[in-house]
Design a protein around this motif. Structure first.
Motif, PDB file in Angstrom:
ATOM      1  N   PRO A 159      84.972  54.471  46.738  1.00 50.09           N
ATOM      2  CA  PRO A 159      85.330  55.792  47.280  1.00 50.09           C
ATOM      3  C   PRO A 159      84.467  56.231  48.467  1.00 50.09           C
ATOM      4  N   LEU A 160      83.175  55.990  48.431  1.00 54.12           N
ATOM      5  CA  LEU A 160      82.310  56.436  49.519  1.00 54.12           C
ATOM      6  C   LEU A 160      82.555  55.662  50.814  1.00 54.12           C
ATOM      7  N   LEU A 161      83.007  54.437  50.696  1.00 56.25           N
ATOM      8  CA  LEU A 161      83.236  53.597  51.866  1.00 56.25           C
ATOM      9  C   LEU A 161      84.633  53.800  52.448  1.00 56.25           C
ATOM     10  N   GLY A 162      85.547  54.311  51.640  1.00 58.33           N
ATOM     11  CA  GLY A 162      86.935  54.465  52.066  1.00 58.33           C
ATOM     12  C   GLY A 162      87.117  55.331  53.297  1.00 58.33           C
ATOM     13  N   GLY A 163      86.371  56.412  53.404  1.00 61.08           N
ATOM     14  CA  GLY A 163      86.523  57.301  54.541  1.00 61.08           C
ATOM     15  C   GLY A 163      85.849  56.805  55.808  1.00 61.08           C
ATOM     16  N   LEU A 164      85.067  55.732  55.697  1.00 62.98           N
ATOM     17  CA  LEU A 164      84.318  55.227  56.849  1.00 62.98           C
ATOM     18  C   LEU A 164      84.961  54.016  57.502  1.00 62.98           C
ATOM     19  N   CYS A 165      86.056  53.524  56.941  1.00 62.60           N
ATOM     20  CA  CYS A 165      86.669  52.286  57.434  1.00 62.60           C
ATOM     21  C   CYS A 165      88.145  52.504  57.735  1.00 62.60           C
ATOM     22  N   ARG A 166      88.612  51.880  58.801  1.00 61.82           N
ATOM     23  CA  ARG A 166      90.009  51.973  59.212  1.00 61.82           C
ATOM     24  C   ARG A 166      90.530  50.603  59.617  1.00 61.82           C
TER      25      ARG A 166
ATOM     26  N   ALA B 295      75.822  50.565  58.869  1.00 57.43           N
ATOM     27  CA  ALA B 295      75.664  50.384  57.425  1.00 57.43           C
ATOM     28  C   ALA B 295      77.014  50.154  56.754  1.00 57.43           C
ATOM     29  N   ALA B 296      78.006  50.930  57.158  1.00 54.77           N
ATOM     30  CA  ALA B 296      79.348  50.754  56.596  1.00 54.77           C
ATOM     31  C   ALA B 296      79.902  49.384  56.974  1.00 54.77           C
ATOM     32  N   ALA B 297      79.642  48.938  58.199  1.00 52.69           N
ATOM     33  CA  ALA B 297      80.119  47.627  58.635  1.00 52.69           C
ATOM     34  C   ALA B 297      79.449  46.514  57.833  1.00 52.69           C
ATOM     35  N   ALA B 298      78.156  46.644  57.587  1.00 51.64           N
ATOM     36  CA  ALA B 298      77.442  45.621  56.806  1.00 51.64           C
ATOM     37  C   ALA B 298      78.001  45.541  55.390  1.00 51.64           C
ATOM     38  N   ARG B 299      78.226  46.688  54.768  1.00 52.09           N
ATOM     39  CA  ARG B 299      78.772  46.706  53.405  1.00 52.09           C
ATOM     40  C   ARG B 299      80.197  46.150  53.397  1.00 52.09           C
ATOM     41  N   LEU B 300      80.952  46.454  54.419  1.00 58.70           N
ATOM     42  CA  LEU B 300      82.323  45.961  54.523  1.00 58.70           C
ATOM     43  C   LEU B 300      82.337  44.441  54.676  1.00 58.70           C
ATOM     44  N   ARG B 301      81.387  43.907  55.455  1.00 58.90           N
ATOM     45  CA  ARG B 301      81.297  42.445  55.617  1.00 58.90           C
ATOM     46  C   ARG B 301      80.969  41.773  54.287  1.00 58.90           C
ATOM     47  N   GLN B 302      80.178  42.439  53.462  1.00 55.27           N
ATOM     48  CA  GLN B 302      79.866  41.883  52.149  1.00 55.27           C
ATOM     49  C   GLN B 302      81.102  41.850  51.258  1.00 55.27           C
ATOM     50  N   LEU B 303      81.985  42.790  51.447  1.00 60.03           N
ATOM     51  CA  LEU B 303      83.174  42.896  50.608  1.00 60.03           C
ATOM     52  C   LEU B 303      84.359  42.080  51.120  1.00 60.03           C
ATOM     53  N   THR B 304      84.242  41.425  52.283  1.00 58.09           N
ATOM     54  CA  THR B 304      85.408  40.754  52.870  1.00 58.09           C
ATOM     55  C   THR B 304      86.046  39.698  51.968  1.00 58.09           C
ATOM     56  N   PRO B 305      85.282  38.858  51.253  1.00 60.72           N
ATOM     57  CA  PRO B 305      85.981  37.876  50.396  1.00 60.72           C
ATOM     58  C   PRO B 305      86.872  38.534  49.342  1.00 60.72           C
ATOM     59  N   SER B 306      86.366  39.569  48.705  1.00 60.16           N
ATOM     60  CA  SER B 306      87.194  40.226  47.686  1.00 60.16           C
ATOM     61  C   SER B 306      88.334  41.019  48.323  1.00 60.16           C
ATOM     62  N   LEU B 307      88.110  41.543  49.526  1.00 57.71           N
ATOM     63  CA  LEU B 307      89.179  42.271  50.205  1.00 57.71           C
ATOM     64  C   LEU B 307      90.324  41.358  50.620  1.00 57.71           C
ATOM     65  N   VAL B 308      89.994  40.137  51.049  1.00 56.80           N
ATOM     66  CA  VAL B 308      91.055  39.180  51.400  1.00 56.80           C
ATOM     67  C   VAL B 308      91.932  38.938  50.175  1.00 56.80           C
TER      68      VAL B 308
ATOM     69  N   LYS C  24      87.906  40.530  60.205  1.00 61.57           N
ATOM     70  CA  LYS C  24      86.826  40.777  61.162  1.00 61.57           C
ATOM     71  C   LYS C  24      86.443  42.244  61.059  1.00 61.57           C
ATOM     72  N   VAL C  25      85.146  42.503  61.086  1.00 65.26           N
ATOM     73  CA  VAL C  25      84.664  43.873  61.000  1.00 65.26           C
ATOM     74  C   VAL C  25      83.992  44.234  62.312  1.00 65.26           C
ATOM     75  N   LYS C  26      84.384  45.361  62.860  1.00 67.66           N
ATOM     76  CA  LYS C  26      83.785  45.850  64.102  1.00 67.66           C
ATOM     77  C   LYS C  26      83.249  47.249  63.865  1.00 67.66           C
ATOM     78  N   VAL C  27      82.170  47.568  64.577  1.00 64.36           N
ATOM     79  CA  VAL C  27      81.591  48.907  64.481  1.00 64.36           C
ATOM     80  C   VAL C  27      82.262  49.782  65.538  1.00 64.36           C
ATOM     81  N   ALA C  28      82.818  50.887  65.105  1.00 66.00           N
ATOM     82  CA  ALA C  28      83.502  51.802  66.017  1.00 66.00           C
ATOM     83  C   ALA C  28      82.491  52.564  66.850  1.00 66.00           C
ATOM     84  N   ALA C  29      82.871  52.893  68.055  1.00 67.90           N
ATOM     85  CA  ALA C  29      82.024  53.714  68.914  1.00 67.90           C
ATOM     86  C   ALA C  29      81.931  55.108  68.309  1.00 67.90           C
ATOM     87  N   PRO C  30      80.736  55.677  68.286  1.00 70.12           N
ATOM     88  CA  PRO C  30      80.607  57.010  67.682  1.00 70.12           C
ATOM     89  C   PRO C  30      81.342  58.056  68.501  1.00 70.12           C
ATOM     90  N   GLU C  31      81.879  59.024  67.794  1.00 73.07           N
ATOM     91  CA  GLU C  31      82.568  60.108  68.475  1.00 73.07           C
ATOM     92  C   GLU C  31      81.530  61.022  69.104  1.00 73.07           C
TER      93      GLU C  31
END
Length: 143
Positions: free
Chosen positions: A38-45, A62-75, A89-96
């Motif tokens: 739930p905490l990561l859901g709002g940070l990824c698109r 930080a969100a990108a690093a955690r997302l990269r860790q989750l990529t095998p299970s996400l696939v 592939k995980v990319k870090v978005a430019a800050p608003e």
């Protein structure tokens, strides 16, 4: 005339392909939100999906690093949901950028003027917007 018609029909096909791609990305976003904590859901698109590669955008390092860790299970999660995702592939978005606001101007009023404003405000009805404004001006002013 036929060239114009062909050009119009060609752009309609391009528009249809673009709409299909946007709909696919929306469906992938829904699957992504269900597969993330739930905490990561709002940070990824979902940013894009092309040739079996899903591109995700994270709103911070930080969100990108955690997302990269989750990529095998996400696939596996995407495959189980019926999407042909082979890699992520995980990319870090430019800050608003935060909108800039001008700081409020400082009000410099003499002590006599402040006392006069306060006395005049006291003569106005308690629910008067002018009274509230004058009292606020007197409180915020500096000599």
């Amino acid at each position: 005339m036929s060239q114009l018609l062909n050009r119009f029909l060609g752009s309609g096909e391009a528009l249809a392909r673009l709409q299909d791609h946007a709909a696919r990305l929306r469906r992938l976003q829904v699957v992504l939100e269900r597969g993330l904590p739930p905490l990561l859901g709002g940070l990824c698109r979902v940013a894009n999906f092309k040739e079996g590669t899903l591109v995700l955008s994270a709103s911070g390092g930080a969100a990108a690093a955690r997302l990269r860790q989750l990529t095998p299970s996400l696939v596996g999660h995407f495959v189980q949901a019926g999407h042909a995702v082979q890699a992520i592939k995980v990319k870090v978005a430019a800050p608003e950028t935060a909108s800039w606001r001008r700081p409020p101007p400082e009000r410099h009023i003499s002590a006599d003027a402040r006392a006069g404003l306060t006395q005049f405000a006291a003569t106005l009805p308690a629910d008067s917007p002018l009274r509230a404004s004058l009292e606020r001006l007197a409180q915020r002013s500096r000599e």
